[in-house]
Each structure stands twice: as C-alpha cells, then as structure tokens.
Design a protein around this motif. Structure first.
Motif, PDB file in Angstrom:
ATOM      1  N   ARG A   2       0.592  -0.383   0.000  1.00  0.00           N
ATOM      2  CA  ARG A   2       0.000   0.000   0.000  1.00  0.00           C
ATOM      3  C   ARG A   2       0.777   0.502   0.000  1.00  0.00           C
ATOM      4  NH1 ARG A   2       0.505  -0.277   0.802  1.00  0.00           N
ATOM      5  NH2 ARG A   2       1.009  -0.554   0.409  1.00  0.00           N
ATOM      6  N   THR A 112      -0.730 -10.759   5.658  1.00  0.00           N
ATOM      7  CA  THR A 112      -2.106 -10.939   5.207  1.00  0.00           C
ATOM      8  C   THR A 112      -2.649 -12.276   5.677  1.00  0.00           C
ATOM      9  OG1 THR A 112      -1.498  -9.697   3.220  1.00  0.00           O
ATOM     10  CG2 THR A 112      -3.640 -10.770   3.227  1.00  0.00           C
ATOM     11  N   SER A 170      -8.365   1.528   5.579  1.00  0.00           N
ATOM     12  CA  SER A 170      -7.534   0.433   6.062  1.00  0.00           C
ATOM     13  C   SER A 170      -6.777   0.777   7.339  1.00  0.00           C
ATOM     14  CB  SER A 170      -6.544   0.011   4.972  1.00  0.00           C
ATOM     15  OG  SER A 170      -5.762   1.111   4.559  1.00  0.00           O
ATOM     16  N   THR A 173      -8.102  -0.714  10.615  1.00  0.00           N
ATOM     17  CA  THR A 173      -7.973  -2.152  10.843  1.00  0.00           C
ATOM     18  C   THR A 173      -6.655  -2.495  11.531  1.00  0.00           C
ATOM     19  OG1 THR A 173      -7.058  -2.508   8.622  1.00  0.00           O
ATOM     20  CG2 THR A 173      -9.436  -2.719   8.867  1.00  0.00           C
ATOM     21  N   ASP A 327     -15.699   2.269   4.242  1.00  0.00           N
ATOM     22  CA  ASP A 327     -14.883   2.899   5.272  1.00  0.00           C
ATOM     23  C   ASP A 327     -15.739   3.335   6.452  1.00  0.00           C
ATOM     24  OD1 ASP A 327     -12.745   2.461   3.653  1.00  0.00           O
ATOM     25  OD2 ASP A 327     -12.406   4.557   3.125  1.00  0.00           O
ATOM     26  N   ASP A 591      -3.357  -1.881   4.094  1.00  0.00           N
ATOM     27  CA  ASP A 591      -4.266  -2.392   3.071  1.00  0.00           C
ATOM     28  C   ASP A 591      -4.329  -3.912   3.092  1.00  0.00           C
ATOM     29  OD1 ASP A 591      -4.948   0.147   1.813  1.00  0.00           O
ATOM     30  OD2 ASP A 591      -2.865   0.191   1.197  1.00  0.00           O
ATOM     31  N   ALA A 594      -6.402  -4.947   6.009  1.00  0.00           N
ATOM     32  CA  ALA A 594      -7.808  -4.651   5.716  1.00  0.00           C
ATOM     33  C   ALA A 594      -8.394  -5.663   4.745  1.00  0.00           C
ATOM     34  CB  ALA A 594      -7.940  -3.238   5.155  1.00  0.00           C
ATOM     35  N   SER A 595      -7.606  -6.064   3.735  1.00  0.00           N
ATOM     36  CA  SER A 595      -8.128  -7.042   2.783  1.00  0.00           C
ATOM     37  C   SER A 595      -8.346  -8.389   3.456  1.00  0.00           C
ATOM     38  CB  SER A 595      -7.180  -7.181   1.587  1.00  0.00           C
ATOM     39  OG  SER A 595      -5.973  -7.829   1.942  1.00  0.00           O
ATOM     40  N   ASP A 598     -11.593  -7.986   5.368  1.00  0.00           N
ATOM     41  CA  ASP A 598     -12.741  -7.936   4.470  1.00  0.00           C
ATOM     42  C   ASP A 598     -13.110  -9.316   3.939  1.00  0.00           C
ATOM     43  OD1 ASP A 598     -12.956  -5.229   4.788  1.00  0.00           O
ATOM     44  OD2 ASP A 598     -12.104  -4.697   2.839  1.00  0.00           O
TER      45      ASP A 598
END
Length: 653
Positions: A2, A112, A170, A173, A327, A591, A594-595, A598
C-alpha cells in the motif's frame, strides 16, 4: 506494496484522493516501502480532526446536504443498496452453500495470511484453520532484524517501517489489530513537530528539495513554487485544472502520468514530482500505473465535474465530506472498541508510528496468539504444489507433495496472483486464472547502512525520493529513494549513530535477468549517498535484501482485470477460494490487513458473501455524505460514553 510525501501543499491537489493501496512490502505477498519511504501525504488519510463518530450522524442534517453533495461529485450518493453478490452468483447457477464442517486453509504466512487467520478465529471460533507457508519463517515481507554493533544493538527494517494513524479505511484495521494483540504499550510515535514529519524531500535535478508543508510560511512556500524546478508545474497546473473539462466519456482508464498531463497541461508534475511519490509507494512507472485504481476519488470527480479543485471547494463550503460506505462501516464497527487514551494520543501527537522492536512486532504477536489456539495449525516449509476443486464433494484439495492431498471447505489465498494461477494450472487447462496471472510485480533491493557518527547526515527529515526525470548522471544506480531511519523512527536502537536505507530498482529493473550482488548493492548505496549527500564515511554495519517480485503493479485496466478475475475464480472454484493481499486491493501494510479482514468478515457482515475477495470490483463504489459538524458532535458523545463504560480515569500517555 500500500505511501506518500506527507502533509505537503504541493500534493494537496492529489492528497484527498489517494487510495493508496499500500503493502508494498509488508504482507504475505507484499512489501511496503510506502510507509517507509514515501511519506504519507499522498495517501488518502483521514485527518485527525475528522476522527469520525461511530454511529450514523444526525440523519436530518445529513439528508439536507445530500442533494448538493451529489451535485458536487456528479453521481447519486448511497441512493440504493448494491445488488446482492450472493444472489448474483446463484443466478449464474453457482452454489455457495457451505458444509457444516468448517475447515479453512490459508495460503501464505505473511501479514495478510496471519491477519486472515486472526480475524477468522474471531468470526468463526469453531472453525479449524491450517496455514501453509512455503518458507521456514513467517511474516513475508515484514522483516525487522536486530544487528549487533559496538556498544549494543540496532534495528534494521527490510520492509515497511512506519504506519500512519488514520481512522479512515484500512488504517483503522491496523489499530484494531494492535488493540486485539494488546500492543499499545509497544508503539513508538514520531511526533508531528519532528524533523521527520516536517521535512519530506525529493531530489531534483541535482539537489534536495523540501516539499512545502507544515512549519513553512506562505511566502516561503510561494517562493519555492516559483523558483524550484521540481515544483514549477504547481501554480500553472492548478490554474489549468480549475478550468478543466470532464474527461471524455469513452475513456475507461489511463495512466497517472497521462491523467496529470491532461488535467494540468504538462508532463512536469508526473516527471518531476509525482513519479517520485510513486517510486516510494509502488516502485512503479507513473506512465503505467492506473489512475482509476490508484486515484479513484479524483478519477470519479474528474468524470463528473472536470475540476477536482472545484469539487473539493464545493464540499468544503458545505461542511461535508464524501466517505466510502465501506470505510464508514469499518469506523462504526471498530472505533467503539478501541482504547480511548491510545487513540487520543495518536491523533494529537503522531505523524507516523512503529513499534519498539520494529514492524515485525505484529508478526510475532499474531503468531503467538494463533499458536495458542488449538484450532489453528501451522505448516511452514510446505509449499503448495496444486490447488483443485472437487465438484462432487464440494471441497478444495491442496497438495504439497505428489502423494498427499488435504481437503478444505474454504481456501483463502494470500499468494500473488501469478503464484495462485500457477498452482491451479492443469494439463487440460494450463492457464485457468489468466487475469491473475497477468499481474506484474517489480523487484527492489533494500540496503540498510549504519554509521556510528550520529551527525553524518547533512540534513534531517524523513528522507527523499527520486523522480523519473532526474538526469542519468545523478542516478545511474536506478535508486528510488532514501529513508533517514534514525529520524523517521527513534528509540529503537541501544546505541547512538545514523541509520539510512536506500531503495534501488523497481520498474527500472523490469528487463533485468540478473541483479546486483549484496556487495554491489552496498557499493551502489554508498555511491548514491556520496553523490547526493556528500557522505563519504564508511558504514560499520550493513544489511542487504533483494526482494524479487515484491510490489504488484496496478497498471492501466487493473479494475477491469480484477472484475474478470472474480468470475474466473468462481468458474474454477465455485466460491470456495478467495484472495487477499497486495496483488488486488492495495499494496500497503494496512491495506493488506484490511483485505484480510474484508475477505473474512466482509463489510456487509456476511462471511460467505465474500466469495472471491474481489466482489468489490463488480460494481461502482458506494459513497456516503459525512456532515463534519455532526460527526464531531457524535465523536465527542462516543468518547464520553466509551470513557464511562470503561469506568476509569483517563490514562496519561
């Protein structure tokens, strides 16, 4: 992959719109130089004063601003709910039912993958989780290393080194993860009034240029915009952009370089300044990276209003801001549970932050937490060879050896797109995921240097980035930028001295078949420091890492390719394989986390609606109106209620 030149006027035109995908080097399959080298300005970050509330704001006041704000961005705002992704898949004849036995596999043990496992244990506490990692170590591109030197130890970072204290998107998170892992006492803050926060630089054409920003007066900034070659585009560019017309309707995407030339009337912005920022975030080419993917808000406003500045001024005058529905949902769900004093401390004082033992603190804490869970199993040194879907059983089968297979009800892959595609290939179908296979990544060499002299740097700040237009004789080594680590994050070392990190390669090395050795890397880094900073001292400790294919490139057409990739994954695995990580929705460390969140929880709260992790590319992003005045009131109410519910006095930090 990111991240950013921090709070600088020169990028004010772009700052509110940067989506900055960010895990340039930090995740399971990403490395994040953005938070390290590219100071934070270009990133889309929520400013401290916009610490939004957790509850929907005053709906009456909100609705009163809807119509005018819709006109400002040129499209309906939250006018209707999205079509259900689940319904869409069922209409295509794809089954998405899940077995009663919840058995998950996570491919990749980087940040991740570990984050995905963490959020799974929260959302599905009865599920069993197996984490496959091809190497012996966990953490992926997060690599904090303690090195012995005379008098003590120092900390070198090969991946990301700092994070921004954002609430929006992000960023929140990461704060949730820190809270879950009880790491707030390990956080180190770089203050807003520090040299690192105020001095973010580019090198052009043969000297350092401090970007306009905090602590500089109006006339000082104006003089710099008039006299500095790197910034000569700003004033005429702003004039041209104000009177710009909306982009042609047939234009579906374009490079950031072409976007800036069309908006500002020249190539100077891209060549002399913005390319440097992108070198720090993506190590990428400004004329290849996608404007639609990486500048999504600016792209949207350009299509509806023509002038990004006019749209921004209109919203400011109305006292509102546009925020993505995703968001806003994250803020409402996460913020109430965070520590009040910690959040206040970050908001008030932090420019960026890290940890006492480096960014790998997150990896260590995640591993410890997950190993304590009997339902989580680690399989390091287990490189996945094949990934197949058994349609009859409705299970995904993984093999790490030719004679052994394991079956799972759901697989979350945090591998790069090409790596995932390679393990799904069969003799009958050698390229089942062509869209993922087409994702290109760049290679970066990271060289850490330590000098025992604490005053070896001629200037102080976060560091500097190098644009594409710098003359070759000033950068024959193909350097991307230099981070002044001792300034960027202090208090991590047991001895005095100066730490510097040099990043080399990126898109400049796209055609390379061989790369420099470690010794050559040190020599190249020292040559850069001597030429640019006149540093001739000999470092007493060095550390070199060659990170091949570490930062995915979101080139023109990325959104469209990821939409196709969703359907390719559905066809191949019937919704049983989802993806997360820096190949898809952002290259930054935050990011990537966050992914992972999600794909496990989904912004709609339905685990199985996540399907492939790429559902967000199926339709246009949904936005909401944020009334800033009402948001601040709600935020104050939340803080008071949160404080009372904890039943204690404010903790001093």
């Amino acid at each position: 992959m990111r991240s950013q030149l921090s709070e600088h006027v020169v990028v004010a035109l772009l700052k509110p719109y940067y989506t900055i995908p960010g895990c340039q080097s930090s995740q399971s399959s990403s490395r994040s130089f953005h938070s390290t080298r590219t100071p934070p300005t270009c990133r889309s970050g929520m400013t401290p004063r916009a610490h939004r509330h957790q509850q929907r704001f005053n709906w009456t006041a909100r609705n009163q601003t809807i119509a005018s704000a819709e006109r400002s961005i040129g499209e309906p705002v939250n006018s209707q709910a999205y079509t259900s992704n689940v319904a869409a898949q069922r209409s295509r004849g794809w089954s998405i039912s899940q077995s009663a036995e919840e058995d998950y596999a996570i491919l990749g043990g980087g940040i991740t993958g570990l984050s995905a496992a963490h959020f799974l244990t929260k959302e599905k506490p009865t599920a069993t989780i197996t984490i496959y990692e091809g190497s012996k170590r966990l953490g992926g591109w997060l690599q904090s290393q303690r090195i012995e030197v005379d008098g003590g130890t120092i900390l070198f970072e090969q991946g990301p080194r700092t994070l921004r204290p954002n609430l929006e998107g992000s960023g929140i998170t990461i704060l949730e993860l820190i809270h879950d892992l009880k790491l707030t006492d390990e956080v180190l803050v770089t203050p807003k009034d520090s040299e690192a926060a105020k001095n973010r630089m580019v090198y052009y054409p043969d000297h350092l240029v401090t970007m306009p920003g905090p602590g500089q007066g109006f006339f000082e900034i104006l003089w710099k915009l008039i006299t500095e070659p790197a910034l000569k585009w700003v004033l005429p560019g702003m004039y041209n952009e104000w009177f710009n017309k909306p982009r042609p309707k047939h234009l579906e995407d374009e490079s950031i370089g072409d976007f800036l030339e069309r908006k500002l009337g020249s190539t100077d912005a891209a060549d002399n300044t913005v390319s440097a920022i992108l070198h720090g975030i993506y190590a990428g080419d400004v004329y290849q990276l996608s404007a639609k993917s990486l500048l999504s808000s600016a792209w949207r406003t350009d299509g509806s209003r023509g002038s990004i500045q006019r749209g921004t001024v209109d919203l400011f005058a109305k006292g509102v801001r546009i925020i993505s529905a995703r968001d806003q949902s994250l803020i409402e769900k996460i913020l109430p549970g965070l520590d009040r004093s910690f959040m206040e401390h970050l908001a008030r004082y932090a420019s960026v932050y890290s940890f006492k033992d480096g960014i790998s603190t997150l990896v260590t804490a995640l591993e410890k937490s997950l190993r304590a869970n009997p339902r989580v199993q680690f399989k390091t040194s287990h490189r996945v060879k094949t990934l197949k879907y058994d349609q009859k059983e409705g299970l995904v089968k993984i093999s790490t050896k030719a004679d052994h297979q394991e079956s799972f009800t759901k697989v979350i892959s945090t591998l790069s797109g090409p790596n995932l595609s390679s393990i799904t290939a069969t003799h009958e179908n050698p390229d089942p995921l062509p869209s993922l296979n087409s994702i290109h990544s760049v290679t970066v060499m990271v060289v850490n240097l330590y000098f025992p002299d604490p005053d070896v740097l001629p200037v102080h700040g976060f560091g500097y980035l190098i644009p594409r237009a710098i003359p070759f004789d000033q950068n024959p080594e193909c350097a991307l930028g230099v981070v002044f680590d001792s300034d960027a994050v202090s208090q991590q070392d047991a001895v005095l001295g100066t730490k510097v990190t040099v990043m080399i390669g990126g898109h400049w090395w796209d055609d390379f078949s061989e790369y420099p050795s470690q010794d050559e890397g040190v020599a190249m880094a020292r040559a850069i420091l001597e030429r640019h900073l006149k540093i001739t001292a000999v470092p007493t400790a060095t550390n070199v890492g060659l990170h091949e294919n570490c930062i995915p490139q979101y080139t023109v057409g990325h959104d469209a390719r990821m939409k196709k990739a969703h359907f390719e994954l559905m066809k191949a695995f019937n919704g049983k394989v989802a993806v997360a990580g820096n190949s898809y929705n952002g290259v930054g460390l935050a990011d990537c986390v966050a992914s992972a969140r999600d794909v496990v929880t989904n912004p709609d709260g339905n685990l199985e609606s996540a399907l492939t992790g790429l559902n967000g590319f199926l339709s246009e992003r949904k936005y909401e109106i944020l009334d800033l005045k009402e948001a601040r009131k709600d935020m104050r109410r939340h803080v008071e209620l949160s404080h009372k519910s904890r039943g204690g006095k404010k903790k001093d930090r």
